[in-house]
Design a protein around this motif. Structure first.
Motif, PDB file in Angstrom:
ATOM      1  N   GLN A 165      70.834 -22.826 -48.331  1.00 37.12           N
ATOM      2  CA  GLN A 165      70.874 -21.602 -47.508  1.00 37.12           C
ATOM      3  C   GLN A 165      69.460 -21.173 -47.141  1.00 37.12           C
ATOM      4  N   HIS A 166      68.505 -21.450 -48.049  1.00 35.18           N
ATOM      5  CA  HIS A 166      67.116 -21.042 -47.813  1.00 35.18           C
ATOM      6  C   HIS A 166      66.310 -22.108 -47.102  1.00 35.18           C
ATOM      7  N   TRP A 167      66.699 -23.376 -47.343  1.00 32.23           N
ATOM      8  CA  TRP A 167      65.885 -24.514 -46.873  1.00 32.23           C
ATOM      9  C   TRP A 167      66.849 -25.693 -46.737  1.00 32.23           C
ATOM     10  N   PRO A 168      67.143 -26.126 -45.518  1.00 28.95           N
ATOM     11  CA  PRO A 168      68.275 -27.046 -45.307  1.00 28.95           C
ATOM     12  C   PRO A 168      67.953 -28.516 -45.600  1.00 28.95           C
ATOM     13  N   HIS A 169      67.419 -28.796 -46.799  1.00 32.27           N
ATOM     14  CA  HIS A 169      66.989 -30.161 -47.099  1.00 32.27           C
ATOM     15  C   HIS A 169      67.493 -30.628 -48.468  1.00 32.27           C
ATOM     16  N   SER A 170      67.588 -31.950 -48.610  1.00 25.79           N
ATOM     17  CA  SER A 170      67.993 -32.549 -49.885  1.00 25.79           C
ATOM     18  C   SER A 170      66.747 -32.995 -50.639  1.00 25.79           C
ATOM     19  N   PHE A 171      66.663 -32.583 -51.904  1.00 31.47           N
ATOM     20  CA  PHE A 171      65.471 -32.927 -52.689  1.00 31.47           C
ATOM     21  C   PHE A 171      65.841 -33.065 -54.162  1.00 31.47           C
ATOM     22  N   HIS A 172      64.948 -33.729 -54.878  1.00 27.34           N
ATOM     23  CA  HIS A 172      65.040 -33.814 -56.329  1.00 27.34           C
ATOM     24  C   HIS A 172      63.641 -33.491 -56.824  1.00 27.34           C
ATOM     25  N   ALA A 173      63.523 -32.480 -57.686  1.00 27.42           N
ATOM     26  CA  ALA A 173      62.209 -32.109 -58.216  1.00 27.42           C
ATOM     27  C   ALA A 173      62.268 -32.174 -59.730  1.00 27.42           C
ATOM     28  N   GLU A 174      61.170 -32.589 -60.319  1.00 23.51           N
ATOM     29  CA  GLU A 174      61.121 -32.701 -61.768  1.00 23.51           C
ATOM     30  C   GLU A 174      59.793 -32.141 -62.271  1.00 23.51           C
ATOM     31  N   ILE A 175      59.878 -31.403 -63.367  1.00 20.83           N
ATOM     32  CA  ILE A 175      58.666 -30.933 -64.052  1.00 20.83           C
ATOM     33  C   ILE A 175      58.636 -31.605 -65.422  1.00 20.83           C
ATOM     34  N   ALA A 176      57.527 -32.221 -65.756  1.00 21.96           N
ATOM     35  CA  ALA A 176      57.372 -32.818 -67.094  1.00 21.96           C
ATOM     36  C   ALA A 176      56.208 -32.108 -67.783  1.00 21.96           C
ATOM     37  N   ARG A 225      45.520 -30.501 -75.466  1.00 20.23           N
ATOM     38  CA  ARG A 225      45.743 -30.542 -74.023  1.00 20.23           C
ATOM     39  C   ARG A 225      47.207 -30.257 -73.676  1.00 20.23           C
ATOM     40  N   LEU A 226      47.378 -29.550 -72.557  1.00 17.18           N
ATOM     41  CA  LEU A 226      48.710 -29.337 -71.980  1.00 17.18           C
ATOM     42  C   LEU A 226      48.693 -29.931 -70.578  1.00 17.18           C
ATOM     43  N   THR A 227      49.700 -30.743 -70.261  1.00 20.19           N
ATOM     44  CA  THR A 227      49.786 -31.299 -68.905  1.00 20.19           C
ATOM     45  C   THR A 227      51.128 -30.927 -68.298  1.00 20.19           C
ATOM     46  N   ILE A 228      51.076 -30.441 -67.066  1.00 22.85           N
ATOM     47  CA  ILE A 228      52.291 -30.100 -66.322  1.00 22.85           C
ATOM     48  C   ILE A 228      52.297 -30.987 -65.077  1.00 22.85           C
ATOM     49  N   PHE A 240      56.512 -29.949 -47.439  1.00 21.25           N
ATOM     50  CA  PHE A 240      56.432 -28.799 -48.345  1.00 21.25           C
ATOM     51  C   PHE A 240      54.980 -28.481 -48.676  1.00 21.25           C
ATOM     52  N   THR A 241      54.770 -27.257 -49.139  1.00 20.15           N
ATOM     53  CA  THR A 241      53.516 -26.875 -49.786  1.00 20.15           C
ATOM     54  C   THR A 241      53.898 -26.322 -51.164  1.00 20.15           C
ATOM     55  N   GLY A 242      52.933 -26.074 -52.014  1.00 20.83           N
ATOM     56  CA  GLY A 242      53.308 -25.568 -53.334  1.00 20.83           C
ATOM     57  C   GLY A 242      52.118 -25.469 -54.261  1.00 20.83           C
ATOM     58  N   ALA A 243      52.432 -25.154 -55.523  1.00 21.96           N
ATOM     59  CA  ALA A 243      51.364 -24.997 -56.512  1.00 21.96           C
ATOM     60  C   ALA A 243      51.930 -24.953 -57.916  1.00 21.96           C
ATOM     61  N   LEU A 244      51.075 -25.281 -58.865  1.00 22.55           N
ATOM     62  CA  LEU A 244      51.303 -24.945 -60.269  1.00 22.55           C
ATOM     63  C   LEU A 244      50.364 -23.759 -60.510  1.00 22.55           C
ATOM     64  N   GLN A 296      48.615 -30.846 -63.285  1.00 26.09           N
ATOM     65  CA  GLN A 296      47.484 -30.034 -63.719  1.00 26.09           C
ATOM     66  C   GLN A 296      47.401 -30.150 -65.242  1.00 26.09           C
ATOM     67  N   SER A 297      46.195 -30.261 -65.770  1.00 24.53           N
ATOM     68  CA  SER A 297      46.096 -30.250 -67.233  1.00 24.53           C
ATOM     69  C   SER A 297      44.960 -29.342 -67.677  1.00 24.53           C
ATOM     70  N   MET A 298      45.191 -28.726 -68.818  1.00 24.69           N
ATOM     71  CA  MET A 298      44.222 -27.820 -69.425  1.00 24.69           C
ATOM     72  C   MET A 298      43.825 -28.411 -70.770  1.00 24.69           C
ATOM     73  N   ARG A 299      42.534 -28.547 -70.967  1.00 24.57           N
ATOM     74  CA  ARG A 299      42.069 -29.117 -72.247  1.00 24.57           C
ATOM     75  C   ARG A 299      41.138 -28.138 -72.940  1.00 24.57           C
ATOM     76  N   LEU A 300      41.427 -27.897 -74.204  1.00 25.65           N
ATOM     77  CA  LEU A 300      40.606 -26.998 -75.004  1.00 25.65           C
ATOM     78  C   LEU A 300      39.248 -27.635 -75.255  1.00 25.65           C
ATOM     79  N   VAL A 301      38.187 -26.874 -74.998  1.00 20.33           N
ATOM     80  CA  VAL A 301      36.846 -27.385 -75.291  1.00 20.33           C
ATOM     81  C   VAL A 301      36.422 -26.770 -76.614  1.00 20.33           C
TER      82      VAL A 301
END
Ligand SMILES: O=P(O)(O)OC[C@H]1O[C@H](O)[C@H](O)[C@@H](O)[C@@H]1O
Length: 295
Positions: free
Chosen positions: A121-132, A139-142, A156-160, A284-289
């Motif tokens: 209804q918002h965006w007339p497209h077929s997609f599959h998205a995955e977050i790991a 370290r944390l990785t998204i 598309f555009t987007g962000a973490l 994106q990943s964040m690593r503790l220094v």
């Protein structure tokens, strides 16, 4: 190459948001089902590294899961299929407003979102998205993976949109953006070039850096604390609402602009075009220094 720790996971909740807690002896993270949004990350030193508003909106137990929920203010919202209000869709897209399906937790926690009647209804497209989401000792990785499962191309555009927790924004700096072009959203997206080696924040900052360095450093009280790296995403957004805009945000305490800084792995300036069956990955990943200790 570093080893991904396959620790334990459990169903849990944080501030009333249902989700999955990933834990290892040394570190932990919590990912909300809504938006597959990481809301907490503590590395080996036990300190919370993500900001989460104590008065955030979002879907809590008992709320209708079949509808778009208010966004959760904090952690790492997944903005898809549109960044901010740069297009006709919901601001930052619908992905952060919907529950994602949890698939597995080893070696990473995986969450899936695919098109359905509501998204179409918002965006007339077929997609599959995955977050790991993967956790290592420091370290944390998204990672976001997107596939066109339809029969026509779409883009598309987007962000973490990661909210880093900081002790005091007035003593926080970002290193690595020297000589980088950016669009300044506080001035109608006019393009400028940052000259300074260190970006300091004492008022609203809302910038889309174009093709910046893939590795930035967060400094607190002059010391490097977190290395923030990205792959796949071409842009980086740095956002802090500053005091006035923060007062206008109903889901964030007035003073909390001093406790957070968003550093976002983003795809803004050049939308990603996917033909049928094509896929795209960004992370994106964040690593503790860790500071060297004397003696
Ligand atoms: O309030 P939200 O919809 O979560 O958006 C929060 C912020 O996200 C991004 O960082 C944009 O660049 C900002 O312009 C926007 O204000």
């Amino acid at each position: 190459m570093s080893l991904v720790i396959s620790g334990t996971f459990s169903h849990d909740s944080l501030q009333g948001f249902a989700g999955i807690r990933l834990a290892d002896r040394a570190s932990s993270a919590f990912v909300a089902r809504q938006g597959a949004q990481v809301l907490s990350w503590k590395a080996v030193d036990g300190k919370e590294r993500l900001y989460l508003s104590p008065i955030s909106g979002g879907r809590r137990a008992g709320d209708d899961a079949a509808r778009l929920a208010a966004a959760i203010r904090g952690g790492s919202p997944v903005c898809f299929p549109q960044f901010s209000d740069r297009g006709p869709l919901l601001k930052h897209g619908f992905a952060r407003a919907l529950d994602w399906r949890h698939e597995s937790a080893s070696p990473s926690a995986r969450f899936v979102l695919a098109d359905d009647e509501l998204t179409r209804q918002h965006w007339p497209h077929s997609f599959h998205a995955e977050i790991a989401v993967s956790l290592e000792a420091d370290r944390l990785t998204i990672a976001l993976h997107v596939r066109n499962t339809g029969e026509s191309p779409w883009s598309f555009t987007g962000a973490l949109h990661t909210y880093l927790a900081v002790d005091d924004i007035l003593r926080t700096q970002v290193q690595g953006l020297e000589n980088t072009r950016y669009q300044d959203a506080t001035a109608g997206n006019v393009e400028r070039v940052q000259q300074q080696a260190l970006l300091a924040i004492d008022a609203e900052v809302d910038r889309v850096y174009l093709a910046p360095s893939k590795k930035l450093m967060l400094l607190e009280a002059g010391q490097p604390t977190l290395a923030v790296e990205q792959e796949g995403f071409e842009d980086t957004v740095v956002w802090n609402p500053g005091p006035e805009k923060c007062r206008a945000l109903k889901d964030m305490p007035d003073e909390d602009w001093k406790r957070m800084l968003c550093i976002e792995a983003a795809q803004v300036a050049r939308p990603v075009l996917l033909l049928p069956s094509q896929e795209w990955r960004g992370s994106q990943s964040m690593r503790l220094v860790r500071q060297a200790t004397a003696g």
